[in-house]
Scaffold this motif. Sequence first.
Motif, PDB file in Angstrom:
ATOM      1  N   GLU A 181      -8.007   8.780  -1.158  1.00  0.00           N
ATOM      2  CA  GLU A 181      -9.255   9.558  -1.194  1.00  0.00           C
ATOM      3  C   GLU A 181      -9.892   9.631   0.190  1.00  0.00           C
ATOM      4  O   GLU A 181     -10.424  10.670   0.583  1.00  0.00           O
ATOM      5  CB  GLU A 181     -10.238   8.955  -2.193  1.00  0.00           C
ATOM      6  CG  GLU A 181     -11.505   9.797  -2.355  1.00  0.00           C
ATOM      7  CD  GLU A 181     -12.405   9.304  -3.463  1.00  0.00           C
ATOM      8  OE1 GLU A 181     -13.297  10.076  -3.879  1.00  0.00           O
ATOM      9  OE2 GLU A 181     -12.220   8.163  -3.929  1.00  0.00           O
ATOM     10  N   VAL A 182      -9.838   8.530   0.930  1.00  0.00           N
ATOM     11  CA  VAL A 182     -10.381   8.528   2.296  1.00  0.00           C
ATOM     12  C   VAL A 182      -9.628   9.524   3.168  1.00  0.00           C
ATOM     13  O   VAL A 182     -10.237  10.312   3.915  1.00  0.00           O
ATOM     14  CB  VAL A 182     -10.300   7.114   2.908  1.00  0.00           C
ATOM     15  CG1 VAL A 182     -10.614   7.155   4.404  1.00  0.00           C
ATOM     16  CG2 VAL A 182     -11.269   6.182   2.202  1.00  0.00           C
ATOM     17  N   PRO A 194      -5.600   0.799  -7.780  1.00  0.00           N
ATOM     18  CA  PRO A 194      -6.869   1.455  -7.436  1.00  0.00           C
ATOM     19  C   PRO A 194      -7.115   1.500  -5.939  1.00  0.00           C
ATOM     20  O   PRO A 194      -7.687   2.471  -5.430  1.00  0.00           O
ATOM     21  CB  PRO A 194      -7.914   0.586  -8.144  1.00  0.00           C
ATOM     22  CG  PRO A 194      -7.178  -0.045  -9.280  1.00  0.00           C
ATOM     23  CD  PRO A 194      -5.792  -0.281  -8.773  1.00  0.00           C
ATOM     24  N   GLU A 195      -6.659   0.460  -5.212  1.00  0.00           N
ATOM     25  CA  GLU A 195      -6.852   0.422  -3.766  1.00  0.00           C
ATOM     26  C   GLU A 195      -6.061   1.533  -3.077  1.00  0.00           C
ATOM     27  O   GLU A 195      -6.540   2.135  -2.101  1.00  0.00           O
ATOM     28  CB  GLU A 195      -6.435  -0.943  -3.216  1.00  0.00           C
ATOM     29  CG  GLU A 195      -7.333  -2.101  -3.604  1.00  0.00           C
ATOM     30  CD  GLU A 195      -7.150  -2.548  -5.049  1.00  0.00           C
ATOM     31  OE1 GLU A 195      -8.067  -3.188  -5.588  1.00  0.00           O
ATOM     32  OE2 GLU A 195      -6.083  -2.226  -5.645  1.00  0.00           O
ATOM     33  N   GLU A 196      -4.854   1.814  -3.590  1.00  0.00           N
ATOM     34  CA  GLU A 196      -4.068   2.906  -3.020  1.00  0.00           C
ATOM     35  C   GLU A 196      -4.759   4.250  -3.231  1.00  0.00           C
ATOM     36  O   GLU A 196      -4.763   5.112  -2.346  1.00  0.00           O
ATOM     37  CB  GLU A 196      -2.669   2.934  -3.663  1.00  0.00           C
ATOM     38  CG  GLU A 196      -1.759   1.818  -3.227  1.00  0.00           C
ATOM     39  CD  GLU A 196      -0.408   1.909  -3.909  1.00  0.00           C
ATOM     40  OE1 GLU A 196       0.513   2.505  -3.319  1.00  0.00           O
ATOM     41  OE2 GLU A 196      -0.278   1.413  -5.049  1.00  0.00           O
ATOM     42  N   LEU A 197      -5.336   4.417  -4.410  1.00  0.00           N
ATOM     43  CA  LEU A 197      -6.053   5.665  -4.684  1.00  0.00           C
ATOM     44  C   LEU A 197      -7.285   5.794  -3.797  1.00  0.00           C
ATOM     45  O   LEU A 197      -7.604   6.891  -3.320  1.00  0.00           O
ATOM     46  CB  LEU A 197      -6.449   5.728  -6.158  1.00  0.00           C
ATOM     47  CG  LEU A 197      -5.300   5.821  -7.165  1.00  0.00           C
ATOM     48  CD1 LEU A 197      -5.848   5.883  -8.590  1.00  0.00           C
ATOM     49  CD2 LEU A 197      -4.426   7.039  -6.880  1.00  0.00           C
ATOM     50  N   ASP A 198      -7.966   4.676  -3.554  1.00  0.00           N
ATOM     51  CA  ASP A 198      -9.126   4.709  -2.652  1.00  0.00           C
ATOM     52  C   ASP A 198      -8.700   5.136  -1.252  1.00  0.00           C
ATOM     53  O   ASP A 198      -9.388   5.948  -0.596  1.00  0.00           O
ATOM     54  CB  ASP A 198      -9.792   3.329  -2.588  1.00  0.00           C
ATOM     55  CG  ASP A 198     -10.507   2.957  -3.886  1.00  0.00           C
ATOM     56  OD1 ASP A 198     -10.786   3.878  -4.684  1.00  0.00           O
ATOM     57  OD2 ASP A 198     -10.771   1.759  -4.090  1.00  0.00           O
ATOM     58  N   ALA A 199      -7.571   4.606  -0.776  1.00  0.00           N
ATOM     59  CA  ALA A 199      -7.083   4.947   0.566  1.00  0.00           C
ATOM     60  C   ALA A 199      -6.699   6.422   0.644  1.00  0.00           C
ATOM     61  O   ALA A 199      -6.971   7.109   1.651  1.00  0.00           O
ATOM     62  CB  ALA A 199      -5.889   4.065   0.928  1.00  0.00           C
TER      63      ALA A 199
END
Length: 379
Positions: free
Chosen positions: A19-20, A12-17
């Motif tokens: 998205e940014v 999920p953290e990779e997807l958040d990055a």
Amino acid sequence: MADTTEKTVVTPEELDALEVRLDEVEQYLHLDEKRGRVAELERESAAPGFWDDGDRARALMAELSAARDDVHSVENARTALDDARTALEFAAETEGAEANEFATEATASARALERAVDELELSSWFTGEFDHGDAILTIKPGQGGLEAQDWTFMLFKMYMKYCARRGWKVTVNDCPAAEVIGIDRATITVEGKDAFGMLRAEAGVHRLVRISPTDAKKRRQTTFAGVEVIPVLPDDIDIEIGPDDIRVDVYHASGPGGQGVNTTDSAVRVTHLPTGIVVTCQNERSQIQNKAACMQILKARLYELELEKRAEQLDEIRGPKTEIGFGNQIRSYVLYPYQMVKDLRTGVETGNVDAVLEEGDLDPFIIGYHRWVTGNADA
């Protein structure tokens, strides 16, 4: 629940990055404004009389196509992000093989998204006047004699493969065969999104180390070729060339390997007398078409020359002028005693030389260059 936390599975953290990064690209592209411009151009192109002014209509259709590409690219990236998040949520809520399938799907969507964001970011770094337009690429042999002519032909084939990978249209303006091996030079016009911006990473000296194919003793040989990349000038940039300033010669065209292209004097050589610039084109079967191609290239080179005279920004257009030989290379291609392609500016390297030379896999080097030159090397 089955273990789906392998390193290869997206988090999920990779997807958040991602998205940014996508948000930042969308802001740069002013996507809402671009959507409005697409709607406006679509209405205008459907209006009666739109094609009465052909030049204006073609320019607006090109703008419409580019704007649509940007909008669709971001929308597709958003879809990939949503798909990855949904699949990752399902993976967390299920067990066994089904959880693994969802995790694999999430990772595949994330990797596709990452590639898309890389491309969008790269395009956003292109801020030069001509970066989003077409390019004229010329390859010339340097130090190394006959070997350099063969190396020039190898680079020519590599760039043809690379352009095909990116879906760009290529016109071979000039590619005369050398007497023994390889070619004397090659000039191609590349049409496609960001062609000049991408290809200007290739301007400079390219070094090859290998066992000589022409040496009976099979000794190691180092050879060089130079690559020049200049933009195709938009129609609204006018470069005046007086009819008395050029000499036009015609001759029989021939291609690599000595085969005849045709039996008429269709090839054209245009010499700009005030500067000594010489441009040759032999791709088309018509003298008129070849002369038109020559004049397009000549105008681009004269524009570059004018920039050189009055501005310090030559490096942004062509790269520094250096001897095509030792100590000046931007990239080394080593085939013996080991195999490696390494860009000496960025440090990007690979041991898969066939992927580079035979398949035209240049994106890691070109993207690496633009990350480096824009200060985004750690992005």
